[in-house]
Write an enzyme that holds these catalytic residues in place. Structure first.
Site, mmCIF file in Angstrom:
data_model
loop_
_atom_site.group_PDB
_atom_site.id
_atom_site.type_symbol
_atom_site.label_atom_id
_atom_site.label_comp_id
_atom_site.label_asym_id
_atom_site.label_seq_id
_atom_site.Cartn_x
_atom_site.Cartn_y
_atom_site.Cartn_z
ATOM 1 N N HIS A 99 0.829 -1.213 0.000
ATOM 2 C CA HIS A 99 0.000 0.000 0.000
ATOM 3 C C HIS A 99 0.859 1.258 0.000
ATOM 4 C CE1 HIS A 99 0.705 -1.073 4.237
ATOM 5 N NE2 HIS A 99 0.668 0.230 4.499
ATOM 6 N N HIS A 101 0.746 5.248 1.036
ATOM 7 C CA HIS A 101 0.039 6.283 1.802
ATOM 8 C C HIS A 101 0.034 7.578 0.989
ATOM 9 C CE1 HIS A 101 0.212 4.318 5.895
ATOM 10 N NE2 HIS A 101 1.170 3.640 5.290
HETATM 11 P P1 5GP Z 1 1.736 0.638 7.445
HETATM 12 O O1 5GP Z 1 2.415 1.014 8.728
HETATM 13 O O2 5GP Z 1 1.623 -0.850 7.268
HETATM 14 O O3 5GP Z 1 2.357 1.338 6.264
HETATM 15 O O4 5GP Z 1 0.295 1.265 7.538
HETATM 16 C C1 5GP Z 1 -0.878 0.558 7.680
HETATM 17 C C2 5GP Z 1 -2.004 1.574 7.739
HETATM 18 O O5 5GP Z 1 -3.223 0.883 7.646
HETATM 19 C C3 5GP Z 1 -2.034 2.394 9.037
HETATM 20 O O6 5GP Z 1 -1.916 3.772 8.718
HETATM 21 C C4 5GP Z 1 -3.392 2.046 9.642
HETATM 22 O O7 5GP Z 1 -4.021 3.146 10.252
HETATM 23 C C5 5GP Z 1 -4.180 1.526 8.453
HETATM 24 N N1 5GP Z 1 -5.169 0.504 8.800
HETATM 25 C C6 5GP Z 1 -4.943 -0.630 9.537
HETATM 26 N N2 5GP Z 1 -6.073 -1.350 9.631
HETATM 27 C C7 5GP Z 1 -7.023 -0.687 8.925
HETATM 28 C C8 5GP Z 1 -8.413 -0.947 8.657
HETATM 29 O O8 5GP Z 1 -9.003 -1.951 9.070
HETATM 30 N N3 5GP Z 1 -9.074 -0.034 7.909
HETATM 31 C C9 5GP Z 1 -8.457 1.075 7.411
HETATM 32 N N4 5GP Z 1 -9.199 1.923 6.679
HETATM 33 N N5 5GP Z 1 -7.162 1.365 7.647
HETATM 34 C C10 5GP Z 1 -6.449 0.493 8.394
#
Ligand code: 5GP
Ligand code: ZN
Length: 136
Positions: A99, A101
């Site tokens: 993903h 951001h």
């Molecule tokens: P990472 O640290 O893996 O780059 O970011 C994962 C992101 O996914 C975090 O910013 C977190 O807030 C978001 N996230 C985690 N679980 C969910 C979810 O169930 N729904 C949504 N909309 N976002 C999520």
């Protein structure tokens, strides 16, 4: 579809999300814990853990979608945008489904980026550059 993957479940509609955009390869939705309101996640529909396993064409498609979302965030009066991807635990990745951001930014919104930690010693830049180049 990876059984225990929360983002695969979001793509499938098994877990609700606030969808912003969808096409044949990508899906974009609001992050549940936004840095700023409108913080959006752009994901590949197919499950790949992170940048290392995601095919180049899929990465390129995700970036195209990230650009569309970046422009659309002007609707929230965003003055800028951070487009970033965390890959592996060491880089702060929590959800292991690729993903990007897309974070809308506003002057003095209080979100701090990393600060450069160190410089290079004499000759170190060349050595480091050569090591990376050799892998490309
Ligand atoms: P990472 O640290 O893996 O780059 O970011 C994962 C992101 O996914 C975090 O910013 C977190 O807030 C978001 N996230 C985690 N679980 C969910 C979810 O169930 N729904 C949504 N909309 N976002 C999520
Ligand atoms: Zn997944």
């Amino acid at each position: 579809m990876e059984n225990d993957c929360i983002f695969c479940k979001i793509v499938k509609g098994d877990i609700p999300s606030n969808k912003i955009y969808e096409d044949e390869e990508t899906f974009a939705f609001l992050d549940i814990a936004p840095v700023n309101l409108g913080h959006t996640l752009v994901i590949s529909k197919e499950h790949f853990p992170n940048i290392y396993e995601t095919p180049e064409e899929v990465m390129a498609h995700m970036m195209k979608t990230a650009k569309k979302v970046s422009i659309a965030l002007k609707a929230l009066d965003a003055e800028g945008v951070n487009v970033t991807m965390n890959n592996n635990f060491a880089a702060g990745q929590v959800v292991f489904h690729s993903h990007i951001h897309v974070i809308p930014r506003f002057t003095n919104d209080g979100f701090e980026l990393w600060h450069g930690k160190r410089g290079y010693k004499d000759g170190e830049k060349e050595e480091i550059a050569q090591k990376i180049i050799a892998k490309l």
